[in-house]
Design a protein around this motif. Structure first.
Motif, PDB file in Angstrom:
ATOM      1  N   ASP A  44     -14.534   4.171   6.221  1.00 17.11           N
ATOM      2  CA  ASP A  44     -14.439   2.809   6.733  1.00 17.11           C
ATOM      3  C   ASP A  44     -14.932   2.167   5.456  1.00 17.11           C
ATOM      4  OD1 ASP A  44     -13.513   3.964   8.868  1.00 17.11           O
ATOM      5  OD2 ASP A  44     -15.376   3.632  10.112  1.00 17.11           O
ATOM      6  N   THR A  80     -11.580  -5.686   6.688  1.00 15.33           N
ATOM      7  CA  THR A  80     -12.240  -4.437   7.315  1.00 15.33           C
ATOM      8  C   THR A  80     -11.315  -3.547   7.617  1.00 15.33           C
ATOM      9  OG1 THR A  80     -13.845  -6.065   8.417  1.00 15.33           O
ATOM     10  CG2 THR A  80     -13.755  -3.771   9.250  1.00 15.33           C
ATOM     11  N   LEU A  81     -11.512  -2.209   6.780  1.00 16.45           N
ATOM     12  CA  LEU A  81     -10.670  -1.206   7.046  1.00 16.45           C
ATOM     13  C   LEU A  81     -11.340   0.137   7.552  1.00 16.45           C
ATOM     14  CD1 LEU A  81     -10.346  -2.292   3.343  1.00 16.45           C
ATOM     15  CD2 LEU A  81      -8.050  -1.416   4.182  1.00 16.45           C
ATOM     16  N   LYS A  82     -10.331   0.997   8.158  1.00 21.04           N
ATOM     17  CA  LYS A  82     -10.651   2.174   8.825  1.00 21.04           C
ATOM     18  C   LYS A  82     -10.415   3.172   7.700  1.00 21.04           C
ATOM     19  CE  LYS A  82     -12.258   1.002  12.707  1.00 21.04           C
ATOM     20  NZ  LYS A  82     -13.677   1.175  13.057  1.00 21.04           N
ATOM     21  N   ASP A 118      -6.704   3.707   6.108  1.00 16.98           N
ATOM     22  CA  ASP A 118      -5.908   2.703   6.019  1.00 16.98           C
ATOM     23  C   ASP A 118      -5.449   2.473   4.527  1.00 16.98           C
ATOM     24  OD1 ASP A 118      -6.089   1.876   8.451  1.00 16.98           O
ATOM     25  OD2 ASP A 118      -7.823   0.450   8.116  1.00 16.98           O
ATOM     26  N   GLN A 119      -4.271   2.037   4.216  1.00 15.21           N
ATOM     27  CA  GLN A 119      -3.701   1.612   2.991  1.00 15.21           C
ATOM     28  C   GLN A 119      -4.207   0.252   2.466  1.00 15.21           C
ATOM     29  OE1 GLN A 119       0.305   2.645   2.819  1.00 15.21           O
ATOM     30  NE2 GLN A 119       0.396   4.656   3.352  1.00 15.21           N
ATOM     31  N   VAL A 120      -4.671   0.290   1.430  1.00 12.69           N
ATOM     32  CA  VAL A 120      -5.071  -1.074   0.894  1.00 12.69           C
ATOM     33  C   VAL A 120      -3.878  -2.012   0.529  1.00 12.69           C
ATOM     34  CG1 VAL A 120      -6.548  -2.389  -0.835  1.00 12.69           C
ATOM     35  CG2 VAL A 120      -7.370  -0.167   0.160  1.00 12.69           C
ATOM     36  N   ARG A 148       0.093   5.928  -0.274  1.00  7.56           N
ATOM     37  CA  ARG A 148      -0.994   6.945   0.122  1.00  7.56           C
ATOM     38  C   ARG A 148      -1.770   6.985  -1.099  1.00  7.56           C
ATOM     39  NH1 ARG A 148       3.661   9.483  -1.804  1.00  7.56           N
ATOM     40  NH2 ARG A 148       3.434  10.489  -3.744  1.00  7.56           N
ATOM     41  N   LEU A 183      -3.922  -7.897   2.484  1.00  9.90           N
ATOM     42  CA  LEU A 183      -5.353  -7.985   3.343  1.00  9.90           C
ATOM     43  C   LEU A 183      -6.132  -9.185   3.078  1.00  9.90           C
ATOM     44  CD1 LEU A 183      -6.485  -4.223   2.929  1.00  9.90           C
ATOM     45  CD2 LEU A 183      -5.513  -5.291   4.915  1.00  9.90           C
ATOM     46  N   GLY A 233       0.848  -1.196  -0.093  1.00 10.61           N
ATOM     47  CA  GLY A 233      -0.070  -0.050  -0.010  1.00 10.61           C
ATOM     48  C   GLY A 233       0.748   1.350  -0.037  1.00 10.61           C
ATOM     49  N   LYS A 266      -4.891   4.502   0.009  1.00  8.41           N
ATOM     50  CA  LYS A 266      -5.734   4.757   1.250  1.00  8.41           C
ATOM     51  C   LYS A 266      -7.132   5.032   1.065  1.00  8.41           C
ATOM     52  CE  LYS A 266      -2.340   7.556   3.799  1.00  8.41           C
ATOM     53  NZ  LYS A 266      -2.046   8.675   4.360  1.00  8.41           N
ATOM     54  N   THR A 267      -7.803   4.325   1.815  1.00  8.65           N
ATOM     55  CA  THR A 267      -9.496   4.355   1.674  1.00  8.65           C
ATOM     56  C   THR A 267      -9.961   5.541   2.248  1.00  8.65           C
ATOM     57  OG1 THR A 267     -11.574   3.217   2.254  1.00  8.65           O
ATOM     58  CG2 THR A 267      -9.647   2.959   3.686  1.00  8.65           C
TER      59      THR A 267
END
Length: 248
Positions: free
Chosen positions: A214, A227-229, A232-234, A207, A238, A205, A210-211
């Motif tokens: 959420d 599950t991401l906040k 968070d970088q995908v 910048r 994951l 991941g 980034k998501t």
């Protein structure tokens, strides 16, 4: 800036410092150069002087589209008194050739850059959550910032075989068909270096991955993959091992 540029151009009431650039700490001269450069006191490399309103800073001078590289914070060589915009390293986030940002169109359905990013001095999001600048994005996609949700315009399931023809060469975002291994796997198998600009050479991941909100990533069967906040970088691991990511 309120005590120099904004005394005359365009005036304090306009409040040009509204968007993501100012939130990131950028000021007018980081993109435009100082007043002598703005006034055409110095020549560009080809000998001509800046033409007001027609020659402006370039997005691609700082935004290369390669998330693992450091972000440039000045759009020109600091040693250049004319503040001539640096040429883009890649054209992923560059305007159309010889075209201003406000007039540029993306290859994705010929949408204007402003359609997803906002106006030049108020690039979304505005740091004030109640600002009018955020209303458009909130109404279209449910959260502020750049329009990133494909279902803003497309019906769910519109890309069952995946695609890299989204804005700036993007794939579908948070789409179960894409999240499924069959959805993006054949793209990675063909050339997984396509993933690197946003997800990094290590696939952990950057910048650019980034998501903004959420997210719960699911496959076509509804199985929760991750599950991401917000922020968070995908990363590829994951959902599966990095070994699988690179072996493809």
């Amino acid at each position: 800036m309120e005590e120099n540029c904004f005394l005359c151009h365009p005036g304090k009431v306009t409040q040009c410092f509204r968007g993501a650039m100012y939130t990131a700490g950028r000021e007018c001269d980081d993109c435009h150069g100082n007043l002598l450069a703005m006034g055409g006191e110095f020549s560009y490399q080809d000998g001509h002087t800046r033409e007001p309103w027609a020659e402006e800073p370039k997005c691609g001078s700082c935004h290369s589209g390669i998330g693992q590289e450091p972000v440039a914070t000045i759009a020109y060589n600091p040693a250049d008194p004319a503040a001539e915009p640096l040429p883009p390293k890649t054209h992923r986030f560059a305007e159309n050739p010889n075209t201003l940002y406000r007039n540029s169109l993306d290859n994705h359905a010929q949408l204007g850059c402003e359609s997803c990013h906002g106006s030049p001095h108020a690039i979304w999001p505005n740091r004030n959550p109640d600002a009018n600048d955020n209303v458009t994005a909130m109404q279209l996609q449910g959260h502020k910032g750049t329009i990133t949700e494909c279902n803003t315009c497309h019906e769910p399931g519109s890309f069952p075989k995946g695609t890299l023809n989204g804005p700036h060469g993007m794939h579908p975002v948070n789409d179960p068909d894409w999240n499924d291994e069959d959805g993006h796997g054949h793209f990675a198998e063909k050339d997984n270096s396509q993933c690197n600009n946003c997800h990094g050479d290590d696939h952990l991941g950057t910048r650019l991955s980034k998501t903004p909100v959420d997210r719960v990533l699911k496959d076509k069967q509804g199985k929760i993959l991750a599950t991401l906040k917000a922020g968070d970088q995908v990363a590829c691991n994951l959902c599966h091992s990095l070994q699988k990511s690179f072996s493809d």
